[in-house]
Write a protein that holds these residues in place. Structure first.
Motif, PDB file in Angstrom:
ATOM      1  N   LYS A  25     -10.073   0.598 -36.274  1.00 16.50           N
ATOM      2  CA  LYS A  25     -10.068  -0.475 -35.394  1.00 16.50           C
ATOM      3  C   LYS A  25      -8.537  -0.617 -34.532  1.00 16.50           C
ATOM      4  O   LYS A  25      -8.607  -1.138 -33.438  1.00 16.50           O
ATOM      5  CB  LYS A  25     -10.114  -2.006 -36.227  1.00 16.50           C
ATOM      6  N   GLN A  28      -8.646   1.912 -31.800  1.00 11.27           N
ATOM      7  CA  GLN A  28      -9.349   1.441 -30.839  1.00 11.27           C
ATOM      8  C   GLN A  28      -8.393   0.199 -29.905  1.00 11.27           C
ATOM      9  O   GLN A  28      -8.626   0.224 -28.513  1.00 11.27           O
ATOM     10  CB  GLN A  28     -10.625   0.670 -31.159  1.00 11.27           C
ATOM     11  N   GLU A  29      -7.955  -0.554 -30.559  1.00 11.63           N
ATOM     12  CA  GLU A  29      -7.103  -1.574 -29.962  1.00 11.63           C
ATOM     13  C   GLU A  29      -6.119  -0.839 -29.112  1.00 11.63           C
ATOM     14  O   GLU A  29      -5.534  -1.417 -28.018  1.00 11.63           O
ATOM     15  CB  GLU A  29      -6.477  -2.784 -31.060  1.00 11.63           C
TER      16      GLU A  29
END
Length: 486
Positions: A25, A28-29
């Motif tokens: 996560k 991805q950010e």
């Protein structure tokens, strides 16, 4: 160049490095912000997509997620991919073959072909070649005159073409002339248009067939962004370009053209123009540019700049003067002029690893360019004897110098006081040796910069300059006393 993109990416990677552990996560950010930063920098959207996909694929591997320093690993991956995006390795001019070697410059009108021809002539002369400038743009009235003026400034020969001649005839006659004179590189400045048209391309193809150039360099204005990339593709289809020169990079804070053009055209960027002076041309090194964008500095380019403007023998002579405390205002003025040749302090700080934060801390502080000009005016107003022996400066002499340079007596006092302090400091710094006396205390592998340049923690500003401003020590003391009285 790349200022906006560099600031944005450095902010993203600061967050990534701040994570103790990275998961899918958080990666991805981070990559989402990288994608937005590249798109805002006017990078071709297909290039951005491919770039982010490659980084994601490598960053999701177990080697990164399981690493003790995953943030650093992600930054390294982005750096490696950006080097590939920019071309992988530096490719210089191909100058092999029977002389005269022909370099043909092509591009739209206003892209900077004529100035680039002169810049390349200076570059070639520095590498011991004998360039011959060929003005073959017979449509723009001032093009031939402009190239002849630039040639005169550089003391480089130029072919005596006229607007009534055909471009192919100009090139053929210039080649014959170069052979007779023993000149080994022809730099052909061709015509441009405001847009691509059939007549222009036919003429360029005819020149190519007649001259069989070893290099066909497309000169593009970086400020036009993706338009420059699209035009390069069309020129490449007809002429088969060998490389690209991006001009006006000093005014392009985004850098979208530079980051897109290699991927889209497949042709390497060989040089970038960084200003209007004929000396403002830099060889394009993808690894160095990627390091600049990611805030890692570019110490090799800084050293090359310094070596190009600082004479080794003079630097060693200056070091001896410093060690013997014989460094005087004449020498100081010489050093200021050398620093000016290297460019602005802000520009130099960008090239030194770890100095990006200091550049931001300086904020609104006056950059030394104006301050150095004022100090030089003060020194110029002194007699040669006074410059060699500043201790002679009494009240009357200071008043005369202040009037002659258009400053206050306090400014003269501040310069002399700061110069005296700098003399003492330089003597201490040079007691351990080092070229030019200015050692770089914490550079890669203990590397030291040529004379007149300091390193991280050791960058010395001209007398009267500090990161706190330009006030003299006396003024600061007075202000502190006033505050105490209140």
């Amino acid at each position: 160049m790349f200022d906006s993109l560099a600031d944005r990416l450095q902010s993203v990677f600061k967050k990534i490095r701040g994570h103790g552990r990275l998961d899918e996560k958080s990666i991805q950010e981070g990559l989402r912000e990288v994608r937005l930063a590249l798109l805002e920098a006017d990078v071709n959207f297909k290039v951005v997509k491919d770039f982010v996909d490659r980084v994601r694929e490598r960053a999701m591997g177990q080697d990164v997620l399981g690493s003790l320093t995953p943030g650093q690993q992600v930054v390294k991956i982005v750096h490696d991919e950006m080097v590939d995006l920019l071309g992988g390795e530096h490719l210089g001019l191909q100058l092999q073959g029977k002389p005269p070697v022909v370099i043909m410059l092509v591009g739209l009108q206003g892209s900077g072909k004529t100035t680039t021809a002169a810049k390349l002539a200076l570059h070639l002369r520095r590498v011991k070649r004998s360039p011959y400038l060929v003005p073959a743009d017979v449509y723009r009235p001032a093009a031939i005159d402009q190239l002849h003026k630039l040639a005169s400034q550089l003391d480089v020969p130029a072919f005596a073409s006229t607007a009534q001649m055909r471009p192919v005839d100009i090139c053929l006659q210039a080649r014959d002339e170069a052979i007779r004179e023993g000149l080994d590189v022809l730099l052909v400045d061709t015509a441009g248009r405001l847009h691509i048209d059939e007549l222009l391309m036919e003429e360029l193809v005819a020149v190519k067939q007649a001259m069989n150039p070893q290099e066909i360099l497309f000169v593009a204005d970086a400020m036009t962004g993706q338009d420059a990339v699209n035009v390069a593709v069309k020129f490449d289809e007809l002429l088969d370009l060998s490389g690209i020169v991006l001009t006006k990079m000093e005014g392009d804070a985004r850098g979208g053209a530079a980051l897109s053009i290699k991927s889209v055209t497949g042709k390497p960027i060989k040089f970038v123009g960084m200003g209007e002076k004929v000396s403002d041309l830099e060889a394009f090194h993808p690894d160095r540019v990627a390091s600049r964008i990611l805030g890692m500095g570019d110490i090799l380019s800084l050293i090359e700049k310094a070596q190009g403007s600082i004479d080794q023998d003079e630097a060693e002579a200056l070091q001896k003067k410093m060690q013997k405390a014989e460094f005087n205002l004449e020498d100081f003025r010489t050093q200021m002029r050398r620093l000016r040749k290297l460019g602005s302090l802000e520009g130099m700080l960008k090239l030194i690893p770890g100095m990006g934060d200091l550049r931001k801390q300086l904020g609104e502080m006056k950059m030394p360019e104006k301050e150095m000009g004022r100090m030089e005016a003060i020194i110029n107003s002194m007699t040669p004897t006074e410059r060699k022996n500043p201790k002679l400066m009494n009240a009357n002499r200071k008043l005369r110098v202040a009037k002659g340079s258009g400053v206050k007596v306090q400014d003269v006092n501040a310069l002399l006081k700061n110069f005296e302090q700098m003399q003492k400091m330089m003597k201490k710094m040079t007691s351990g040796g080092g070229l030019g006396g200015m050692k770089m205390p914490s550079g890669p592998g203990g590397m030291s910069l040529p004379g007149g340049m300091g390193g991280p923690g050791g960058l010395t500003l001209p007398a009267g300059m500090s990161k706190h401003g330009t006030k003299s020590a006396t003024k600061k003391k007075k202000e502190r006393r006033k505050k105490k009285r209140r």
